[in-house]
Design a protein around this motif. Structure first.
Motif, mmCIF file in Angstrom:
data_model
loop_
_atom_site.group_PDB
_atom_site.id
_atom_site.type_symbol
_atom_site.label_atom_id
_atom_site.label_comp_id
_atom_site.label_asym_id
_atom_site.label_seq_id
_atom_site.Cartn_x
_atom_site.Cartn_y
_atom_site.Cartn_z
ATOM 1 N N MET A 1 44.323 26.359 41.374
ATOM 2 C CA MET A 1 43.568 27.568 41.151
ATOM 3 C C MET A 1 42.285 27.478 41.972
ATOM 4 O O MET A 1 41.633 26.451 42.025
ATOM 5 C CB MET A 1 43.262 27.736 39.670
ATOM 6 N N SER A 2 41.923 28.589 42.603
ATOM 7 C CA SER A 2 40.760 28.591 43.483
ATOM 8 C C SER A 2 39.809 29.727 43.114
ATOM 9 O O SER A 2 40.070 30.501 42.191
ATOM 10 C CB SER A 2 41.197 28.744 44.935
ATOM 11 N N ASP A 3 38.740 29.824 43.898
ATOM 12 C CA ASP A 3 37.762 30.878 43.670
ATOM 13 C C ASP A 3 38.359 32.270 43.899
ATOM 14 O O ASP A 3 37.782 33.263 43.481
ATOM 15 C CB ASP A 3 36.534 30.672 44.559
ATOM 16 N N ALA A 4 39.524 32.341 44.526
ATOM 17 C CA ALA A 4 40.176 33.634 44.740
ATOM 18 C C ALA A 4 40.736 34.208 43.440
ATOM 19 O O ALA A 4 40.874 35.426 43.314
ATOM 20 C CB ALA A 4 41.302 33.496 45.763
ATOM 21 N N THR A 5 41.035 33.327 42.454
ATOM 22 C CA THR A 5 41.645 33.795 41.207
ATOM 23 C C THR A 5 40.878 33.406 39.955
ATOM 24 O O THR A 5 41.186 33.897 38.880
ATOM 25 C CB THR A 5 43.089 33.251 41.075
ATOM 26 N N ASP A 6 39.902 32.537 40.064
ATOM 27 C CA ASP A 6 39.151 32.061 38.898
ATOM 28 C C ASP A 6 37.696 32.512 39.025
ATOM 29 O O ASP A 6 36.991 32.095 39.957
ATOM 30 C CB ASP A 6 39.229 30.535 38.809
ATOM 31 N N GLU A 7 37.244 33.346 38.108
ATOM 32 C CA GLU A 7 35.896 33.916 38.193
ATOM 33 C C GLU A 7 34.811 32.840 38.104
ATOM 34 O O GLU A 7 33.761 32.950 38.733
ATOM 35 C CB GLU A 7 35.677 34.985 37.129
ATOM 36 N N ARG A 8 35.036 31.779 37.306
ATOM 37 C CA ARG A 8 34.024 30.718 37.216
ATOM 38 C C ARG A 8 33.833 30.038 38.566
ATOM 39 O O ARG A 8 32.709 29.774 38.985
ATOM 40 C CB ARG A 8 34.409 29.704 36.154
ATOM 41 N N LEU A 9 34.949 29.761 39.251
ATOM 42 C CA LEU A 9 34.855 29.141 40.569
ATOM 43 C C LEU A 9 34.262 30.112 41.586
ATOM 44 O O LEU A 9 33.489 29.710 42.462
ATOM 45 C CB LEU A 9 36.227 28.654 41.027
ATOM 46 N N ALA A 10 34.609 31.384 41.475
ATOM 47 C CA ALA A 10 34.056 32.394 42.383
ATOM 48 C C ALA A 10 32.541 32.485 42.222
ATOM 49 O O ALA A 10 31.800 32.588 43.212
ATOM 50 C CB ALA A 10 34.717 33.743 42.136
ATOM 51 N N ASP A 40 45.787 19.343 43.588
ATOM 52 C CA ASP A 40 46.845 20.348 43.439
ATOM 53 C C ASP A 40 46.411 21.540 42.582
ATOM 54 O O ASP A 40 47.243 22.186 41.956
ATOM 55 C CB ASP A 40 48.110 19.720 42.860
ATOM 56 N N GLY A 41 45.128 21.807 42.543
ATOM 57 C CA GLY A 41 44.639 22.978 41.821
ATOM 58 C C GLY A 41 44.617 22.846 40.318
ATOM 59 O O GLY A 41 44.424 23.824 39.610
ATOM 60 N N GLU A 42 44.794 21.647 39.802
ATOM 61 C CA GLU A 42 44.752 21.439 38.354
ATOM 62 C C GLU A 42 43.306 21.484 37.867
ATOM 63 O O GLU A 42 42.394 21.010 38.548
ATOM 64 C CB GLU A 42 45.373 20.091 37.978
ATOM 65 N N ALA A 43 43.103 22.039 36.695
ATOM 66 C CA ALA A 43 41.756 22.133 36.133
ATOM 67 C C ALA A 43 41.175 20.741 35.922
ATOM 68 O O ALA A 43 41.892 19.794 35.638
ATOM 69 C CB ALA A 43 41.791 22.893 34.815
ATOM 70 N N GLY A 44 39.892 20.646 36.078
ATOM 71 C CA GLY A 44 39.198 19.366 35.922
ATOM 72 C C GLY A 44 38.086 19.286 36.931
ATOM 73 O O GLY A 44 37.139 20.057 36.875
ATOM 74 N N ASP A 45 38.223 18.382 37.883
ATOM 75 C CA ASP A 45 37.198 18.229 38.905
ATOM 76 C C ASP A 45 37.155 19.452 39.812
ATOM 77 O O ASP A 45 38.167 20.104 40.057
ATOM 78 C CB ASP A 45 37.476 16.993 39.752
ATOM 79 N N VAL A 46 35.990 19.732 40.338
ATOM 80 C CA VAL A 46 35.794 20.863 41.236
ATOM 81 C C VAL A 46 35.645 20.332 42.658
ATOM 82 O O VAL A 46 34.884 19.400 42.902
ATOM 83 C CB VAL A 46 34.552 21.683 40.821
ATOM 84 N N HIS A 57 36.936 19.451 55.807
ATOM 85 C CA HIS A 57 36.214 18.537 54.911
ATOM 86 C C HIS A 57 36.457 18.988 53.484
ATOM 87 O O HIS A 57 36.356 20.177 53.170
ATOM 88 C CB HIS A 57 34.711 18.556 55.210
ATOM 89 N N GLU A 58 36.792 18.051 52.619
ATOM 90 C CA GLU A 58 36.934 18.338 51.196
ATOM 91 C C GLU A 58 35.965 17.443 50.455
ATOM 92 O O GLU A 58 35.916 16.236 50.692
ATOM 93 C CB GLU A 58 38.362 18.084 50.728
ATOM 94 N N GLN A 59 35.192 18.052 49.574
ATOM 95 C CA GLN A 59 34.158 17.318 48.846
ATOM 96 C C GLN A 59 34.210 17.651 47.369
ATOM 97 O O GLN A 59 34.150 18.815 46.987
ATOM 98 C CB GLN A 59 32.781 17.691 49.405
ATOM 99 N N GLN A 60 34.316 16.625 46.562
ATOM 100 C CA GLN A 60 34.220 16.824 45.118
ATOM 101 C C GLN A 60 32.758 17.025 44.769
ATOM 102 O O GLN A 60 31.880 16.358 45.319
ATOM 103 C CB GLN A 60 34.765 15.608 44.377
ATOM 104 N N VAL A 61 32.503 17.963 43.892
ATOM 105 C CA VAL A 61 31.137 18.180 43.422
ATOM 106 C C VAL A 61 31.088 17.877 41.931
ATOM 107 O O VAL A 61 32.112 17.849 41.255
ATOM 108 C CB VAL A 61 30.628 19.614 43.706
ATOM 109 N N ALA A 62 29.890 17.661 41.429
ATOM 110 C CA ALA A 62 29.721 17.382 40.004
ATOM 111 C C ALA A 62 30.379 18.493 39.199
ATOM 112 O O ALA A 62 30.313 19.663 39.565
ATOM 113 C CB ALA A 62 28.239 17.295 39.662
ATOM 114 N N ARG A 63 31.023 18.118 38.114
ATOM 115 C CA ARG A 63 31.646 19.128 37.249
ATOM 116 C C ARG A 63 30.540 19.969 36.638
ATOM 117 O O ARG A 63 29.808 19.506 35.772
ATOM 118 C CB ARG A 63 32.478 18.458 36.165
ATOM 119 N N PRO A 64 30.408 21.192 37.100
ATOM 120 C CA PRO A 64 29.289 21.996 36.614
ATOM 121 C C PRO A 64 29.411 22.406 35.158
ATOM 122 O O PRO A 64 28.458 22.897 34.587
ATOM 123 C CB PRO A 64 29.313 23.220 37.541
#
Length: 127
Positions: A1-10, A40-46, A57-64
């Protein structure tokens, strides 16, 4: 799931990720940008994914939201205490500072900005 479909991520992308990325990359360098749940888009880390000038580049950020659960609580800054028995969630400013730190290091090692000392100067967005 990405910012395209999840309002919190958007919202995280609009308020935090885009200002940081725009401060470090030229518009012509940035090809694609997304914020998505962990592996794989599973909920948890952002994670933040950036395609710039042919490099990814892919970077994990702190779980907000301060949680690994599939349905995280309210967006950043809504409950800074994180609730009873949990560490406080990082603020949007802390998430932005962490992302800026990692991206500054990455940009100077890319082929398109090799050796450049770009510094992130940004203001967090608002909805």
């Amino acid at each position: 799931m990405s910012d395209a479909t999840d309002e919190r991520l958007a919202a995280l992308r609009r308020r935090v990720v885009e200002p940081v990325v725009r401060s470090l990359l030229q518009p012509e360098e940035l090809g694609a940008l997304s914020v998505h749940w962990g592996v794989d888009g599973e909920a948890g880390d952002v994670w933040v994914r950036i395609d710039a000038a042919g490099e990814r580049h892919e970077q994990q950020v702190a779980r907000p939201w301060g949680s690994d659960q599939a349905d995280p609580p309210d967006p950043p800054d809504s409950d800074p205490s994180g609730g009873p028995g949990r560490e406080a969630s990082p603020t949007e400013a802390e998430v932005a500072a962490q992302l800026a730190h990692y991206l500054e290091d990455w940009v100077c090692e890319t082929s398109f900005a090799w050796g450049q000392q770009r510094r992130a100067r940004y203001e967090l967005g608002e909805d």
